[in-house]
Design a protein around this motif. Structure first.
Motif, short mmCIF file in Angstrom:
data_model
loop_
_atom_site.label_atom_id
_atom_site.label_comp_id
_atom_site.label_asym_id
_atom_site.label_seq_id
_atom_site.Cartn_x
_atom_site.Cartn_y
_atom_site.Cartn_z
N GLU A 399 0.84 -1.19 0.00
CA GLU A 399 0.00 0.00 0.00
C GLU A 399 0.88 1.24 0.00
N THR A 400 0.29 2.37 -0.36
CA THR A 400 0.99 3.64 -0.28
C THR A 400 0.36 4.45 0.84
N ALA A 401 1.13 4.62 1.93
CA ALA A 401 0.57 5.28 3.11
C ALA A 401 1.68 5.79 4.01
N LEU A 402 1.36 6.80 4.79
CA LEU A 402 2.26 7.32 5.82
C LEU A 402 2.06 6.46 7.06
N ARG A 403 3.12 5.78 7.51
CA ARG A 403 2.99 4.78 8.57
C ARG A 403 3.37 5.28 9.95
N SER A 404 4.37 6.15 10.06
CA SER A 404 4.78 6.60 11.39
C SER A 404 5.46 7.96 11.30
N VAL A 405 5.39 8.70 12.40
CA VAL A 405 6.04 10.00 12.52
C VAL A 405 6.69 10.07 13.89
N LYS A 406 7.96 10.46 13.94
CA LYS A 406 8.67 10.61 15.20
C LYS A 406 9.43 11.93 15.20
N GLU A 407 9.69 12.42 16.39
CA GLU A 407 10.49 13.64 16.58
C GLU A 407 11.63 13.31 17.55
N PRO A 408 12.69 12.64 17.05
CA PRO A 408 13.77 12.21 17.94
C PRO A 408 14.51 13.36 18.59
N SER A 409 14.57 14.51 17.92
CA SER A 409 15.16 15.70 18.51
C SER A 409 14.30 16.90 18.14
N LYS A 410 14.42 17.96 18.88
CA LYS A 410 13.54 19.11 18.72
C LYS A 410 13.56 19.64 17.30
N CYS A 411 12.39 19.72 16.69
CA CYS A 411 12.20 20.28 15.34
C CYS A 411 12.84 19.45 14.24
#
Length: 436
Positions: A399-411
């Motif tokens: 499939e074509t999809a956004l699976r995860s989002v992380k912010e390991p460091s600020k901005c």
């Protein structure tokens, strides 16, 4: 005689047990098959780093003699030592020698706890079954992803050719328009000349000659600009715009005329003429009095935008072209994240505040897989300085999809984006292998 025979058999059995125990104690544990040649029974043992020669009896005697720890592969004596887990049926790997006989089972075959109180079960077969099932599932996903990828590549090639044909058509139309503009400039020059004649006639008080010149003037001007079709002239030096040609709607023309349908010569000279005087610079697409130009001929200038889009790198086979113009969303806690490939990334809170996390920058994958990572730069400024940036990792999927989002460091944001076109023909399986 029978008694002696029984006694002899007893001693033989005891001797066999003792020998078996001795052999077991001398078993070279914790080495891989590729290193067994260094541990063949002989009078002496050379440390693998070549630093020292020791009697073979000192191998695995629970005392560290070699600096590289190679004389104690099966004990915890050497700080730098490592123990090899054979793990038949699963993946073999090394563990630090400090974990040998510590009461905790680290090898799935329990070989690291051969002389401890721990009661370890051999779980290698079950673990191997699970991993084989996982790999089989991954291979099925890969096969399906590659099939879908081929479809998307074929669609991308067709779309690319269509856009290229559209661009060529727009470029030809732009060239035709340029030729027309040259003709209009010549007619405008004639219109300027007639305007001067009209104004001179008015100043001289020749009211009989002025309307004739004025009508000719309007005819020439209308022909030059291709804007208005006049069906009647008003009294004296005024006119009424009854219908409009391609560039402006009737409402737009009314706005351009200052809100009315009629304009006298003086007002025409001071307002409308000066606007149309600039029309020969149509390449700049001026928006007169906020009236949007909507003629088909103006739409030909879309070729600039189309050409810009076609200059983007969509992969070796244009496989990523289908993503252009698409946006994908994912909600993480109180934020809604939006990824529009080759355009921008944004974050929107439940309060409705939207923040740019970056604009399309470049492909940033390693040399062997250049199209495995996208970078979006120059997002909104971060409170601690700098601007927000987003790195998007492309992973293989059906499939074509956004699976995860992380912010390991600020901005600094990291996204995982799944798509069939990220699938590679060869799936390399890497076990955890480390040698001494």
């Amino acid at each position: 005689c029978s008694f002696l025979s029984s006694e002899m058999r007893f001693h033989i059995i005891i001797a066999a047990f003792l020998w078996a125990a001795f052999v077991e104690s001398r078993k070279i544990r914790g080495i891989s098959s590729s290193y067994k040649r260094f541990y063949r029974e002989r009078k002496s043992f050379l440390c693998i780093d070549g630093s020292k020669m020791i009697p073979f009896e000192q191998v695995n005697d629970d005392y560290c003699d070699c600096a590289d720890g190679s004389d104690e592969p099966g004990t915890s004596a050497c700080p730098r030592g490592r123990f090899y887990c054979t793990n038949l049926g699963f993946r073999p790997h090394y563990i630090p020698s400090s974990r040998v006989n510590d009461g905790i089972c680290d090898c799935c075959d329990a070989s690291d706890e051969y002389n401890s109180h721990a009661r370890c079960q051999n779980t290698c077969w079950n673990l191997g079954q699970k991993e084989r099932a996982y790999v089989e599932g991954q291979m099925k996903t890969l096969d399906e992803g590659l099939r879908l990828k081929q479809q998307l590549i074929e669609e991308g090639v067709l779309l690319w050719r269509e856009k290229q044909a559209q661009l060529r058509e727009l470029q030809r139309a732009a060239e035709d328009l340029q030729i027309k503009l040259e003709e209009h400039r010549k007619r405008k020059h004639e219109a300027d000349r007639l305007k001067e004649q009209t104004l001179k006639a008015l100043k001289a008080g020749d009211k009989g000659k002025a309307p004739s010149i004025f009508r000719t003037h309007f005819k020439t001007f209308a022909h030059f600009a291709e804007l208005f079709q006049f069906t009647q002239l008003g009294r004296r030096f005024g006119y009424r715009a009854a219908s409009i040609s391609c560039l402006l709607s009737l409402t737009g023309a009314t706005t351009l005329l200052g809100g009315g349908h009629q304009m006298d010569l003086s007002k025409f000279q001071n307002t409308l003429w000066d606007n149309f005087h600039c029309f020969h610079l149509v390449g700049s697409l001026l928006d007169y009095t906020n009236v949007k130009l909507s003629c088909n001929c103006i739409e030909h200038y879309d070729n600039f935008d189309l050409q810009k889009k076609l200059e983007i790198d969509y992969g070796t086979d244009w496989e990523y072209l289908f993503l252009n113009g698409q946006c994908y969303k994912l909600k993480v806690y109180e934020y809604m994240y939006t990824l529009c490939p080759f355009n921008m990334v944004s974050q929107k809170s439940t309060a409705g505040t939207e923040v740019s996390l970056g604009l399309w920058g470049m492909w940033a994958g390693p040399a062997k897989n250049h199209y495995s990572q996208m970078v979006y730069e120059n997002g909104e400024p971060c409170w601690q300085g700098g601007s927000r940036t987003t790195s998007v990792t492309m992973t293989c999927g059906t499939e074509t999809a956004l699976r995860s989002v992380k912010e390991p460091s600020k901005c600094q944001y990291i996204m995982d984006f799944e798509t069939p076109v990220a699938c590679q023909p060869v799936l390399k399986q890497r076990g955890v292998h480390s040698e001494l």
